[in-house]
Design a protein around this motif. Structure first.
Motif, mmCIF file in Angstrom:
data_model
loop_
_atom_site.group_PDB
_atom_site.id
_atom_site.type_symbol
_atom_site.label_atom_id
_atom_site.label_comp_id
_atom_site.label_asym_id
_atom_site.label_seq_id
_atom_site.Cartn_x
_atom_site.Cartn_y
_atom_site.Cartn_z
ATOM 1 N N ARG A 163 0.825 -1.210 0.000
ATOM 2 C CA ARG A 163 0.000 0.000 0.000
ATOM 3 C C ARG A 163 0.864 1.268 0.000
ATOM 4 O O ARG A 163 0.339 2.373 -0.032
ATOM 5 N N GLY A 164 2.168 1.102 0.052
ATOM 6 C CA GLY A 164 3.053 2.251 -0.049
ATOM 7 C C GLY A 164 3.701 2.703 1.241
ATOM 8 O O GLY A 164 4.406 3.715 1.267
ATOM 9 N N PHE A 165 3.474 1.985 2.345
ATOM 10 C CA PHE A 165 4.113 2.364 3.589
ATOM 11 C C PHE A 165 5.618 2.103 3.514
ATOM 12 O O PHE A 165 6.048 1.086 2.962
ATOM 13 N N HIS A 166 6.389 3.017 4.062
ATOM 14 C CA HIS A 166 7.836 2.825 4.171
ATOM 15 C C HIS A 166 8.080 1.536 4.965
ATOM 16 O O HIS A 166 7.344 1.252 5.924
ATOM 17 N N PRO A 167 9.091 0.722 4.602
ATOM 18 C CA PRO A 167 9.341 -0.538 5.300
ATOM 19 C C PRO A 167 9.406 -0.402 6.821
ATOM 20 O O PRO A 167 8.870 -1.254 7.548
ATOM 21 N N ASP A 168 10.058 0.653 7.320
ATOM 22 C CA ASP A 168 10.149 0.836 8.771
ATOM 23 C C ASP A 168 8.790 1.083 9.404
ATOM 24 O O ASP A 168 8.495 0.582 10.498
ATOM 25 N N VAL A 169 7.937 1.838 8.704
ATOM 26 C CA VAL A 169 6.602 2.133 9.224
ATOM 27 C C VAL A 169 5.719 0.888 9.153
ATOM 28 O O VAL A 169 4.960 0.600 10.085
ATOM 29 N N ALA A 170 5.837 0.128 8.064
ATOM 30 C CA ALA A 170 5.062 -1.109 7.933
ATOM 31 C C ALA A 170 5.429 -2.079 9.048
ATOM 32 O O ALA A 170 4.564 -2.733 9.639
ATOM 33 N N ARG A 171 6.709 -2.153 9.366
ATOM 34 C CA ARG A 171 7.175 -3.037 10.439
ATOM 35 C C ARG A 171 6.661 -2.554 11.795
ATOM 36 O O ARG A 171 6.239 -3.342 12.640
ATOM 37 N N LEU A 172 6.666 -1.235 11.979
ATOM 38 C CA LEU A 172 6.198 -0.646 13.234
ATOM 39 C C LEU A 172 4.714 -0.933 13.441
ATOM 40 O O LEU A 172 4.297 -1.393 14.515
ATOM 41 N N ILE A 173 3.905 -0.654 12.439
ATOM 42 C CA ILE A 173 2.459 -0.886 12.542
ATOM 43 C C ILE A 173 2.176 -2.358 12.806
ATOM 44 O O ILE A 173 1.346 -2.705 13.659
ATOM 45 N N THR A 174 2.870 -3.213 12.075
ATOM 46 C CA THR A 174 2.662 -4.651 12.230
ATOM 47 C C THR A 174 2.951 -5.095 13.660
ATOM 48 O O THR A 174 2.170 -5.845 14.259
ATOM 49 N N ARG A 175 4.035 -4.611 14.228
ATOM 50 C CA ARG A 175 4.404 -5.052 15.581
ATOM 51 C C ARG A 175 3.441 -4.518 16.630
ATOM 52 O O ARG A 175 3.136 -5.185 17.613
ATOM 53 N N ILE A 176 2.951 -3.310 16.411
ATOM 54 C CA ILE A 176 2.028 -2.702 17.362
ATOM 55 C C ILE A 176 0.647 -3.350 17.300
ATOM 56 O O ILE A 176 -0.065 -3.418 18.297
ATOM 57 N N CYS A 177 0.292 -3.880 16.133
ATOM 58 C CA CYS A 177 -1.080 -4.367 15.924
ATOM 59 C C CYS A 177 -1.205 -5.887 15.837
ATOM 60 O O CYS A 177 -2.292 -6.400 15.552
ATOM 61 N N THR A 178 -0.111 -6.610 16.053
ATOM 62 C CA THR A 178 -0.191 -8.074 16.062
ATOM 63 C C THR A 178 0.434 -8.616 17.346
ATOM 64 O O THR A 178 1.222 -7.927 17.996
ATOM 65 N N THR A 179 0.080 -9.839 17.673
ATOM 66 C CA THR A 179 0.677 -10.493 18.833
ATOM 67 C C THR A 179 0.731 -11.992 18.567
ATOM 68 O O THR A 179 -0.106 -12.537 17.837
ATOM 69 N N LYS A 180 1.729 -12.629 19.100
ATOM 70 C CA LYS A 180 1.931 -14.068 18.894
ATOM 71 C C LYS A 180 2.028 -14.406 17.413
ATOM 72 O O LYS A 180 1.604 -15.483 16.966
ATOM 73 N N GLY A 181 2.541 -13.456 16.624
ATOM 74 C CA GLY A 181 2.793 -13.714 15.212
ATOM 75 C C GLY A 181 1.605 -13.614 14.295
ATOM 76 O O GLY A 181 1.675 -13.994 13.122
ATOM 77 N N SER A 182 0.480 -13.077 14.805
ATOM 78 C CA SER A 182 -0.705 -12.964 13.955
ATOM 79 C C SER A 182 -1.607 -11.845 14.456
ATOM 80 O O SER A 182 -1.319 -11.197 15.459
ATOM 81 N N ILE A 183 -2.720 -11.629 13.749
ATOM 82 C CA ILE A 183 -3.690 -10.618 14.159
ATOM 83 C C ILE A 183 -4.538 -11.177 15.308
ATOM 84 O O ILE A 183 -5.116 -12.260 15.183
ATOM 85 N N PRO A 184 -4.620 -10.464 16.421
ATOM 86 C CA PRO A 184 -5.421 -10.952 17.550
ATOM 87 C C PRO A 184 -6.877 -10.503 17.462
ATOM 88 O O PRO A 184 -7.191 -9.520 16.782
ATOM 89 N N GLN A 185 -7.745 -11.223 18.125
ATOM 90 C CA GLN A 185 -9.117 -10.744 18.292
ATOM 91 C C GLN A 185 -9.134 -9.850 19.521
ATOM 92 O O GLN A 185 -8.592 -10.213 20.565
ATOM 93 N N GLY A 186 -9.737 -8.670 19.383
ATOM 94 C CA GLY A 186 -9.846 -7.773 20.523
ATOM 95 C C GLY A 186 -9.199 -6.422 20.338
ATOM 96 O O GLY A 186 -9.337 -5.548 21.189
ATOM 97 N N CYS A 187 -8.497 -6.209 19.215
ATOM 98 C CA CYS A 187 -7.836 -4.921 18.973
ATOM 99 C C CYS A 187 -8.657 -4.064 18.009
ATOM 100 O O CYS A 187 -9.312 -4.592 17.106
ATOM 101 N N PRO A 188 -8.623 -2.729 18.149
ATOM 102 C CA PRO A 188 -9.366 -1.850 17.245
ATOM 103 C C PRO A 188 -8.994 -2.055 15.776
ATOM 104 O O PRO A 188 -9.841 -1.927 14.892
ATOM 105 N N THR A 189 -7.729 -2.371 15.526
ATOM 106 C CA THR A 189 -7.237 -2.487 14.153
ATOM 107 C C THR A 189 -7.476 -3.858 13.525
ATOM 108 O O THR A 189 -7.313 -4.013 12.312
#
Length: 282
Positions: free
Chosen positions: A134-160
């Motif tokens: 989608r055009g996110f800078h690699p560092d930003v994509a990595r940041l968003i991914t780490r903030i919005c995932t847990t245990k290596g996947s998308i969790p149930q219970g987060c706004p995102t």
């Protein structure tokens, strides 16, 4: 969206240093940032789902306050900049399960399926890949991914979670859905509920549809696959040729004196809302 971390931090109104600290802290021990429990799955009657004598549950990972706030800010950025295709009805403003069902009104043949363990089956690497596409800078994509995932996947219970999952599903399966739309089928996605309908019989194509979704990397919940031709139930709504209506269960529950007043009222409100949507044009 090719901006770097400092620009992204400015966009969501969070200090860059706080984002970096959050990233590092989650890397060190992500369990400190979530409240975890198992939620009992319910059937259409509101009773616990039981399989092979075992009550079925789903893992919930609810983020703590500050993490939840930052995830909500990220969700705003995603929704504002990356609208989902028209056939997505889950987690999209102005759309819901009732409108998802109504979209298929008038068709005769319905194929429905959903994915097994949908959120937890979406790997972190898929999320990062989608964001980078989608055009996110690699560092930003990595940041968003780490903030919005847990245990290596998308969790149930987060706004995102719902929106990120939809973005990944779109990224990996858009060609599949668009193919059938171009062939004249109606296609909708409500979280992980896939509905494909047509005025003509297409049962012989359903196996191929499932194969294409599996090739995209998703696990099919075969026990929930169905092919119907008469008054199918689509995301909790009975779809008829000339309208939609609530399920028999909703009608019975709305007058069932053994249920609480809040429960009866909830069913009555849903019935009224379905009638309202059914009467709207377009």
């Amino acid at each position: 969206m090719k901006r770097k971390t400092k620009d992204f931090a400015y966009a969501i109104k969070v200090q860059r240093n706080e984002l970096k600290l959050l990233f590092d802290s989650i890397e060190e021990d992500e369990t400190r940032f979530y409240k975890q429990w198992n939620e009992v799955k319910k059937d259409k009657s509101g009773n616990p789902k039981i399989k092979d004598g075992v009550i079925q549950t789903r893992p919930i990972n609810a983020p703590i306050d500050r993490l939840k706030q930052i995830q909500s800010k990220i969700l705003w950025i995603l929704r504002s900049n990356f609208p989902l295709p028209d056939y997505f009805f889950g987690g999209v403003k102005g759309k819901d399960a009732v409108k998802n069902g109504r979209f298929h009104q008038g068709n005769k043949f319905f194929f429905q399926t959903d994915f097994k363990g949908f959120y937890t089956s979406i790997h972190s690497k898929w999320v990062e890949e989608t964001l980078r596409k989608r055009g996110f800078h690699p560092d930003v994509a990595r940041l968003i991914t780490r903030i919005c995932t847990t245990k290596g996947s998308i969790p149930q219970g987060c706004p995102t979670s719902s929106y990120l999952a939809a973005m990944v599903l779109d990224d990996r399966s858009n060609t599949v859905f668009q193919k059938y739309i171009n062939l004249g089928f109606k296609v909708t996605v409500y979280v992980d509920d896939i509905t494909i309908s047509s005025p003509i019989d297409f049962k012989d194509q359903t196996t191929r549809i499932l194969e294409e979704l599996r090739e995209a990397g998703f696990q099919i919940s075969f026990e929930k696959c169905s092919y119907k031709t008469k008054d199918p139930e689509v995301t909790g709504v009975v779809v008829k040729n000339n309208g939609i209506c609530a399920t028999n269960h909703s009608y019975r529950s709305s007058i069932d004196k053994t249920k609480s007043e809040a429960s009866r009222s909830g069913h009555k409100n849903r019935i009224d809302y379905i009638k309202k949507v059914s009467k709207k044009k377009g």
